[in-house]
Design an enzyme around this catalytic site. Sequence first.
Site, PDB file in Angstrom:
ATOM      1  N   LYS A  14       0.857  -1.191   0.000  1.00  0.00           N
ATOM      2  CA  LYS A  14       0.000   0.000   0.000  1.00  0.00           C
ATOM      3  C   LYS A  14       0.881   1.224   0.000  1.00  0.00           C
ATOM      4  O   LYS A  14       2.052   1.212   0.398  1.00  0.00           O
ATOM      5  CB  LYS A  14      -0.928   0.013   1.222  1.00  0.00           C
ATOM      6  CG  LYS A  14      -0.255   0.050   2.601  1.00  0.00           C
ATOM      7  CD  LYS A  14       0.214   1.411   3.083  1.00  0.00           C
ATOM      8  CE  LYS A  14       0.811   1.345   4.486  1.00  0.00           C
ATOM      9  NZ  LYS A  14       1.535   2.591   4.872  1.00  0.00           N
ATOM     10  N   ASP A 139      -3.155  -1.051  10.430  1.00  0.00           N
ATOM     11  CA  ASP A 139      -3.237  -1.079   8.967  1.00  0.00           C
ATOM     12  C   ASP A 139      -3.865  -2.361   8.424  1.00  0.00           C
ATOM     13  O   ASP A 139      -4.149  -2.434   7.220  1.00  0.00           O
ATOM     14  CB  ASP A 139      -1.842  -0.940   8.344  1.00  0.00           C
ATOM     15  CG  ASP A 139      -1.303   0.477   8.418  1.00  0.00           C
ATOM     16  OD1 ASP A 139      -2.043   1.377   8.848  1.00  0.00           O
ATOM     17  OD2 ASP A 139      -0.136   0.678   8.050  1.00  0.00           O
TER      18      ASP A 139
END
Length: 286
Positions: A14, A139
């Site tokens: 990401k 996350d």
Amino acid sequence: MPESPHLTLPAPAKLNRLLLITGRRPDGYHELQTLFQFLDHGDTLTLAPRADGQVRLTPTLHGVAPEHNLIVRAARLLQAEAGCRLGAEIHLEKRLPMGGGLGGGSSNAATTLLGLDRLWGLGFDLDRLAALGLSLGADVPVFVRGHAAWAEGIGERLTPVDLDTPWFVVIHPGVTVSTQAVFGAAQLTRDTLPITMARALQGGASSWRNDCEATVRELYPEVARALDWLSSRAPTMLTGTGACVFARLQSKGEADRLLAEATRHHWQAFMARGLNCSPLHAVLGR
């Protein structure tokens, strides 16, 4: 004999396309506003069930005991939550650098949760898997849910968004950044005024920034050098607390040329396309 069932699944990287730090909570965690986006580049996990309940991961990562690896922790957490007597044989093909700000460990954990849910036939929904993931790291839920997102809180309050999907060249400066050191630094900006998601999206990529960048520059000269080199060639930001930095390009051709130049200058680098839907979800059909 028939082959045992197995799944080979991506664990994508990401990027934080924007990262604002708006405060610090009494428990020490920081209040954030960020935009998460996936890349078509990452690690790969191959998972197969075991009948004996053991969770085995190969290969071991240097400096990380198996019981501390987020893959093993995710598998055991899911076992306990489901009361499942099955185990797993898991092989990790590691491409993402540790301490790079690309979410590799969190992505590995999410892929483990979704993959073993499928292999073990549990049928957990994404809300339940995301809640489990949050206990492993802030996350993890975005990787479980599998869509680019505006995130608030410590990064766990997610709203799906569709971002532009440019090409990126990502440089790893060859150092591991300590997230704890960055968030513990006295000079870190902690009082950025919160903005709305609509304002963030309306402003667009040209106005996005990372509040950690100045502190990471000061603490890690190697990251500062990478930022300076890359930003002289294309719009550039730090992702997360680093160490990776990324440049945004409008075409594959531009990205190819910049990657070639980075390689000539002996940077560790790769090229990837931004994605709004995680390739993990594309494979699983979630």
